[in-house]
Design an enzyme around this catalytic site. Structure first.
Site, PDB file in Angstrom:
ATOM      1  N   HIS A  18      -4.304 -14.038  15.642  1.00  0.00           N
ATOM      2  CA  HIS A  18      -4.156 -13.450  14.304  1.00  0.00           C
ATOM      3  C   HIS A  18      -2.711 -13.088  13.987  1.00  0.00           C
ATOM      4  CE1 HIS A  18      -4.575  -9.306  16.157  1.00  0.00           C
ATOM      5  NE2 HIS A  18      -3.689  -9.054  15.215  1.00  0.00           N
ATOM      6  N   ASP A  39      -9.385 -14.804  19.911  1.00  0.00           N
ATOM      7  CA  ASP A  39      -8.135 -14.348  19.291  1.00  0.00           C
ATOM      8  C   ASP A  39      -6.986 -14.426  20.289  1.00  0.00           C
ATOM      9  OD1 ASP A  39      -6.304 -13.288  17.527  1.00  0.00           O
ATOM     10  OD2 ASP A  39      -7.014 -11.215  17.736  1.00  0.00           O
ATOM     11  N   SER A  95      -0.658  -5.538  18.360  1.00  0.00           N
ATOM     12  CA  SER A  95      -1.441  -6.769  18.429  1.00  0.00           C
ATOM     13  C   SER A  95      -0.717  -7.848  19.220  1.00  0.00           C
ATOM     14  CB  SER A  95      -1.711  -7.303  17.025  1.00  0.00           C
ATOM     15  OG  SER A  95      -2.842  -6.711  16.463  1.00  0.00           O
TER      16      SER A  95
END
Length: 256
Positions: A71, A116, A210
């Site tokens: 992502h 992911d 992230s």
């Protein structure tokens, strides 16, 4: 991890994709409930930057391969990406390497956040030192409750827009996939077989972490992916499960 603190429309615009309602990919920010640290304690940590600004974290797999979250690489070209390695500070020091190419997992789904994970190839190889080291990929998951650490330059609280200059870390405990999907926590069926969780009271990764590393037993066990808020009760941080996705990382690193 993906936190509920930024308008959904803004996140979708920034990431070029959609995410489950209330579950937002982490943008710029800081570790919640953690402490400042130095890169020598987390020498595999890198700052993935878009046009010179910190965007996500990542982990050094080899001298020219970085592992991060899929992502983090939505609707972006390699030409605007760079990696800063070997520095406690995302904005200075260490070395900067341009990104040659990257590949997201073919099964990545922005709605469910399955798979992911992504692999980045650098334009030039990193020179290993006390502040730049590769980290091995987990071959199996640690036990439920095992100690782990997550690091990054993520927000200090849900909704914060400030980015710390110094690397942060927090100690957490592994929550197995089955436990994370159980009635003990609030995610239920949103936890899939490519995910692993980690939690500690008042501690979590947050926006900006992230793609960064979740490390247990000296190996990379997770990639910071998503979550509900930052350190919200009954909602552990959710990570891409490196042991499950290991074969994809290895084969992609050899072919990208």
């Amino acid at each position: 991890m993906l936190k509920i603190v930024i308008l959904l429309s803004a996140v979708v615009c920034a990431l070029g994709g959609t995410v489950p309602e209330g579950l937002l990919p982490q943008l710029d920010g800081r570790i919640v409930g953690g402490s400042a640290t130095t890169i020598s304690s987390f020498p595999w940590q890198i700052s993935l930057q878009r046009s010179g600004s910190h965007s996500c974290g990542g982990s050094i797999y080899s001298a020219n391969i970085i592992v991060t979250a899929a992502h983090c690489l939505q609707s972006v070209s390699a030409s605007v990406l760079q990696v800063r390695a070997g520095s406690t500070y995302w904005s200075s020091g260490g070395v900067v390497a341009k990104v040659s190419s990257f590949k997201n997992h073919e099964g990545y789904n922005a709605n469910t956040m399955v798979n992911d994970i992504a692999v980045i190839r650098l334009s030039s190889s990193l020179s290993f030192s006390s502040s730049i080291k590769a980290i091995s990929l987990a071959t199996y998951n640690p036990a439920n409750g095992a100690s782990a650490a997550v690091s990054g330059w993520g927000t200090q609280s849900s909704g914060s827009s400030s980015i710390p200059s110094q690397l942060q870390y927090v100690n957490v405990n592994i929550v197995s996939q089955s436990q994370c999907a159980s009635s003990t926590y609030g995610y239920g069926s949103q936890i899939r077989n490519t995910m692993i969780c980690a939690a500690a009271s008042g501690k979590d990764a947050c926006q900006g972490d992230s793609g960064g590393p979740l490390v247990s037993g000296g190996v990379l066990v997770g990639v910071v992916s998503w979550g509900y808020g930052c350190a919200y009760s009954n909602y552990p941080g959710v990570y891409a499960d490196v042991a499950v996705l290991r074969s994809w990382v290895v084969s992609t690193a050899n072919s990208i």
